[in-house]
Design a protein around this motif. Structure first.
Motif: not given
Length: 361
Positions: A279-298
């Motif tokens: 699955l490919g998603i560009r960084p500018e096409h992702i929104s915060l606090h939206t259904k999708g993927i849970t990640v840990n901030i580094e």
């Protein structure tokens, strides 16, 4: 001006080291083509083959309707602008620009007319009496371009001409080159490893990888529909996020650890059911606090009005680009777990993990 054609062009060095693996491409009369790729991908070799500085192992290179494989560089009617300017330090700007015309035994009047015209185009008229050591890097690069312009060639070849300039000068010189091409309309081949140069200058671009053109298309086509994972990861700053996933029979998306991702099945094409894909998603096409993927901030990078949020899901890095204002009231913190998801179905890209090629929706 002239067309430039590559017909199954290959290059193999002694010892069987193949660096160009069969390139077929037509460059239209007056077109500006940029060849972009990482070091060692074969882009400069291809340029040197057009210039006659490298021999062609197989296939044909044509300028206009003439096969130039066996012609000497001077017989090809091309002009080349190099990375290192290659100016004569003991000659004035005028003499540097006029030198090639003197070798061709043009009259003094014609030489003066050509040099004066090129100097006017490049805003060098007040510098013609100076020597290269008295010029800035940008001015020296303009002299090198002027030396090419005065020859009035069929094809311009640019071999990473802006690599030695600082960031501000590179932006300025990109504009100069755009204006120059718009004014002259000469067929041009431009080599760079810098994707920003490629995206801003090209009418069409060739993304090279290990001697193979992974994709040929306009900058918009290459950005919006990368033909492979290599193109997706090379074009874009930061590059596209690539996440290995499994799609089940209900078109639910699971990550590499079998954990269900919060994607609606309607976002997944039917023909991907029961398949392992990337699955490919560009960084500018992702929104915060939206259904999708849970990640840990580094890490969080502040870029003035924007920020890059670097996270990780297991072993897979994920980057999001968003405006500073999005997190002003509720700041994010290193180690925090957040949800992020795509802006919409059209922002998702799917790739075959075995071939690395794009899977069309």
């Amino acid at each position: 001006m002239a067309t430039l054609s590559f017909r199954n062009v290959t290059k193999t060095y002694p010892g069987g080291v193949a660096v160009i693996h069969g390139i077929n491409m037509e460059v239209a009369d007056g077109e500006f083509i940029v060849i972009v790729g990482p070091s060692g991908c074969g882009k400069s070799t291809l340029m040197r083959m057009v210039a006659g500085l490298e021999s062609v192992t197989g296939g044909e290179i044509c300028i206009g309707d003439k096969v130039v494989n066996d012609l000497e560089p001077a017989e090809r009617d091309i002009a080349m602008v190099f990375q290192n300017y290659a100016l004569y330090p003991h000659m004035s700007v005028y003499e540097n620009m006029a030198y090639g015309l003197k070798i061709r035994k043009l009259s003094k009047t014609e030489i003066k007319d050509r040099v004066d015209n090129a100097a006017k185009i490049l805003e060098l008229s007040l510098l013609l009496d100076r020597r290269p050591g008295q010029l800035s890097g940008g001015q020296r690069q303009r002299v090198a371009m002027g030396r090419a312009i005065v020859r009035d060639p069929k094809v311009f070849l640019f071999d990473e001409p802006l690599s030695n300039l600082d960031a501000k000068l590179r932006v300025q010189m990109r504009l100069e080159i755009q204006r120059l091409h718009h004014r002259l309309g000469t067929t041009s081949l431009y080599v760079t490893h810098d994707q920003v140069e490629a995206m801003t200058l090209a009418q069409r671009m060739v993304v090279m990888n290990k001697g193979v053109p992974e994709q040929i298309g306009t900058p918009v086509e290459v950005f919006e529909k990368p033909a492979s994972m290599f193109v997706a990861s090379f074009i874009g700053a930061p590059p596209m996020n690539l996440i290995p996933v499994q799609v089940d029979a209900q078109r639910r998306v699971l990550d590499a650890d079998g954990v269900l991702l919060d994607f609606s099945p309607d976002m997944v094409p039917e023909h991907l059911a029961n398949k392992k894909v990337v699955l490919g998603i560009r960084p500018e096409h992702i929104s915060l606090h939206t259904k999708g993927i849970t990640v840990n901030i580094e890490m969080i990078e502040i870029l003035g009005s924007e920020q890059l949020i670097h996270g990780r899901r297991g072993d897979i890095p994920v980057v999001l680009r968003c405006p500073i204002g999005v997190t002003r009231e509720n700041p994010l913190h290193i180690g925090e777990a957040i949800q992020m998801g795509p802006d919409g179905i059209h922002q998702l890209h799917w790739f075959d993990p075995e071939t690395s090629k794009r899977i069309e929706d």
